[in-house]
Design an enzyme around this catalytic site. Structure first.
Site, PDB file in Angstrom:
ATOM      1  NE  ARG A 231      -0.882  -5.618  -6.688  1.00  0.00           N
ATOM      2  CZ  ARG A 231      -1.968  -5.751  -5.930  1.00  0.00           C
ATOM      3  NH1 ARG A 231      -2.794  -6.760  -6.132  1.00  0.00           N
ATOM      4  NH2 ARG A 231      -2.257  -4.877  -4.981  1.00  0.00           N
ATOM      5  CD  GLU A 260      -4.733  -6.714 -12.982  1.00  0.00           C
ATOM      6  OE1 GLU A 260      -5.343  -5.825 -12.352  1.00  0.00           O
ATOM      7  OE2 GLU A 260      -4.252  -7.715 -12.441  1.00  0.00           O
ATOM      8  CG  HIS A 278      -7.210  -7.305  -9.562  1.00  0.00           C
ATOM      9  ND1 HIS A 278      -6.052  -6.620  -9.756  1.00  0.00           N
ATOM     10  CD2 HIS A 278      -7.237  -7.592  -8.228  1.00  0.00           C
ATOM     11  CE1 HIS A 278      -5.402  -6.494  -8.611  1.00  0.00           C
ATOM     12  NE2 HIS A 278      -6.110  -7.087  -7.661  1.00  0.00           N
TER      13      HIS A 278
HETATM   14  P1  NAP Z   1       1.783 -10.608   3.582  1.00  0.00           P
HETATM   15  O1  NAP Z   1       1.076 -11.023   4.831  1.00  0.00           O
HETATM   16  O2  NAP Z   1       2.775  -9.526   3.641  1.00  0.00           O
HETATM   17  O3  NAP Z   1       2.442 -11.940   2.963  1.00  0.00           O
HETATM   18  C1  NAP Z   1       3.295 -11.913   1.864  1.00  0.00           C
HETATM   19  C2  NAP Z   1       4.049 -13.229   1.756  1.00  0.00           C
HETATM   20  O4  NAP Z   1       4.814 -13.193   0.549  1.00  0.00           O
HETATM   21  C3  NAP Z   1       5.025 -13.474   2.915  1.00  0.00           C
HETATM   22  O5  NAP Z   1       4.975 -14.820   3.305  1.00  0.00           O
HETATM   23  C4  NAP Z   1       6.376 -13.138   2.289  1.00  0.00           C
HETATM   24  O6  NAP Z   1       7.458 -13.879   2.792  1.00  0.00           O
HETATM   25  C5  NAP Z   1       6.150 -13.578   0.864  1.00  0.00           C
HETATM   26  N1  NAP Z   1       7.129 -12.947  -0.017  1.00  0.00           N
HETATM   27  C6  NAP Z   1       7.430 -11.630  -0.114  1.00  0.00           C
HETATM   28  N2  NAP Z   1       8.421 -11.444  -0.993  1.00  0.00           N
HETATM   29  C7  NAP Z   1       8.756 -12.653  -1.451  1.00  0.00           C
HETATM   30  C8  NAP Z   1       9.736 -13.115  -2.372  1.00  0.00           C
HETATM   31  N3  NAP Z   1      10.563 -12.252  -3.001  1.00  0.00           N
HETATM   32  N4  NAP Z   1       9.818 -14.456  -2.591  1.00  0.00           N
HETATM   33  C9  NAP Z   1       8.983 -15.313  -1.966  1.00  0.00           C
HETATM   34  N5  NAP Z   1       8.051 -14.934  -1.082  1.00  0.00           N
HETATM   35  C10 NAP Z   1       7.937 -13.621  -0.829  1.00  0.00           C
HETATM   36  O7  NAP Z   1       0.731 -10.154   2.479  1.00  0.00           O
HETATM   37  P2  NAP Z   1      -0.805 -10.613   2.284  1.00  0.00           P
HETATM   38  O8  NAP Z   1      -1.690  -9.752   3.107  1.00  0.00           O
HETATM   39  O9  NAP Z   1      -0.888 -12.100   2.413  1.00  0.00           O
HETATM   40  O10 NAP Z   1      -1.005 -10.178   0.748  1.00  0.00           O
HETATM   41  C11 NAP Z   1      -0.183 -10.709  -0.258  1.00  0.00           C
HETATM   42  C12 NAP Z   1      -0.425 -10.039  -1.587  1.00  0.00           C
HETATM   43  O11 NAP Z   1      -1.650 -10.497  -2.158  1.00  0.00           O
HETATM   44  C13 NAP Z   1      -0.612  -8.517  -1.584  1.00  0.00           C
HETATM   45  O12 NAP Z   1       0.607  -7.823  -1.443  1.00  0.00           O
HETATM   46  C14 NAP Z   1      -1.267  -8.290  -2.940  1.00  0.00           C
HETATM   47  O13 NAP Z   1      -0.280  -8.114  -3.933  1.00  0.00           O
HETATM   48  C15 NAP Z   1      -2.016  -9.607  -3.191  1.00  0.00           C
HETATM   49  N6  NAP Z   1      -3.482  -9.395  -3.146  1.00  0.00           N
HETATM   50  C16 NAP Z   1      -4.233  -9.643  -4.251  1.00  0.00           C
HETATM   51  C17 NAP Z   1      -5.601  -9.433  -4.215  1.00  0.00           C
HETATM   52  C18 NAP Z   1      -6.472  -9.718  -5.401  1.00  0.00           C
HETATM   53  O14 NAP Z   1      -7.489  -9.054  -5.550  1.00  0.00           O
HETATM   54  N7  NAP Z   1      -6.139 -10.672  -6.234  1.00  0.00           N
HETATM   55  C19 NAP Z   1      -6.211  -8.957  -3.054  1.00  0.00           C
HETATM   56  C20 NAP Z   1      -5.404  -8.728  -1.926  1.00  0.00           C
HETATM   57  C21 NAP Z   1      -4.044  -8.954  -1.986  1.00  0.00           C
HETATM   58  P3  NAP Z   1       8.099 -13.635   4.259  1.00  0.00           P
HETATM   59  O15 NAP Z   1       6.997 -14.014   5.208  1.00  0.00           O
HETATM   60  O16 NAP Z   1       9.239 -14.557   4.329  1.00  0.00           O
HETATM   61  O17 NAP Z   1       8.429 -12.176   4.315  1.00  0.00           O
END
Ligand code: NAP
Length: 318
Positions: A231, A260, A278
């Protein structure tokens, strides 16, 4: 279920909206466009359809006394006040996993594009510069050190792809993962100091705001390349612009931005920065899968069954 009133709080994907209209009584953004109509319909709204970028604040939830569920078309739900929803026993769902491959593919694409200067190479040929001599040399990706900030579903898919490029993988997250073989660093600065490419893939929201700051960029170093597919809020954009201006880092590949769809002129002008609007999950196949999941979460709920993919906060009682 055509008697069930659902409010969409964003312009919905054309893959999702017709599905909803066919089954529910869909009210498209009336809370923004027609306050009088909204006042009449608000007491009967039982569902909200949102996107990953939508805002569903506590103030909106408070105006909907019959609200039961908020279905987000996207995995990130940082715009939804989940605490306010939970306090009212409102379910929140999202679309995890079905987009892992696409977002990971785009992260690798941005890394390659920034390192190998693909947009500049494309312009070089199309603008007829090739006969004047070769392009400046670029940076190698294969075998380099890949650091991943956030080792969740998408972070792990990015790591898999990095392995195919013979990259060494390290990561940071809130905690080390016992079942993940890569080296763990306790914070982004320590990780950045030990990698050539730093890919950011955490959730947005208050907990990660400006997690990637001037100190992290300094640690990444003059040859390092930052890729952000998380993000815009996770990277301190002003610090990034300064770092790029002063050669503190070597380049960047960015899919997400602080305001954005507005991207600062300074970012758009850098030749060593590759930008995308995005598009992490923006393929027909994945958007269809997301639309189906967002729809099925609502349908399942209103049929009296469990939802498929609640957000973690709503998956556990209490
Ligand atoms: P996820 O499975 O929940 O993984 C999130 C990861 O981020 C986990 O490893 C978590 O750590 C870590 N994290 C959370 N808070 C943190 C912090 N304060 N400091 C360091 N690490 C932290 O989520 P996901 O499915 O992989 O998706 C991740 C994100 O990608 C989404 O929430 C979204 O914002 C973004 N995204 C972007 C797009 C795009 O179009 N560019 C598309 C989809 C998603 P822990 O494992 O230790 O809890």
């Amino acid at each position: 279920m055509s008697h069930i009133d659902v409010l969409s709080v964003t312009k919905l994907s054309p893959l999702l909206e017709p599905q909803l209209r066919a089954v529910f009584n869909l009210h498209d953004r009336v809370h923004e466009t027609d306050p009088a109509a909204f006042a009449k319909i608000a007491p009967s709204i039982r569902g909200i359809a949102a996107s990953g970028e939508s805002k569903v604040p506590a103030s909106l939830i408070a105006q909907l006394p019959a609200l039961e569920i908020i279905s987000v078309f996207g995995v990130g739900y940082d715009g939804v006040d989940v605490a306010a929803a939970k306090a009212r026993n409102v379910m929140v769902t999202h679309t995890p996993n079905v987009l892992n491959d696409d977002v990971a593919d785009l992260a690798i694409g941005l890394m390659l594009a920034a390192a190998r200067q693909l947009p500049a190479a494309d312009r070089y040929v199309k603008e007829g510069q090739w006969p004047n001599g070769p392009m400046p040399l670029a940076r190698k990706v294969s075998g380099a050190r890949l650091g991943i900030v956030g080792m969740g579903r998408i972070g792990q898919a990015i790591a898999q792809r990095g392995l195919a490029f013979n990259m060494s993988i390290a990561y940071t997250a809130r905690s080390a993962k016992a079942d993940i073989p890569y080296q763990y660093f306790p914070n982004p600065t320590a990780l950045a100091a030990e990698c050539d490419y730093l890919v950011v893939i955490t959730p947005g929201g208050a907990a990660t705001r400006k997690l990637i700051n001037a100190e992290v960029l300094q640690a990444l170093g003059t040859k390092g390349i930052l890729v952000n597919v998380a993000r815009g809020s996770v990277v301190d954009e002003a610090a990034l612009i300064e770092a790029l201006q002063n050669g503190v880092i070597g380049g960047a590949g960015l899919d997400v931005f602080e305001s954005e769809p507005h991207v600062p002129e300074a970012l758009r002008a850098f030749p060593h920065v590759v930008l995308a609007p995005h598009i992490g999950s923006a393929t027909s196949q994945t958007r269809q899968a997301m639309a189906d999941l967002a729809f099925n979460n609502l349908k399942s709920h209103f049929e009296g069954h469990a939802v498929y993919t609640p957000v973690p906060e709503c998956a556990h009682k209490g």
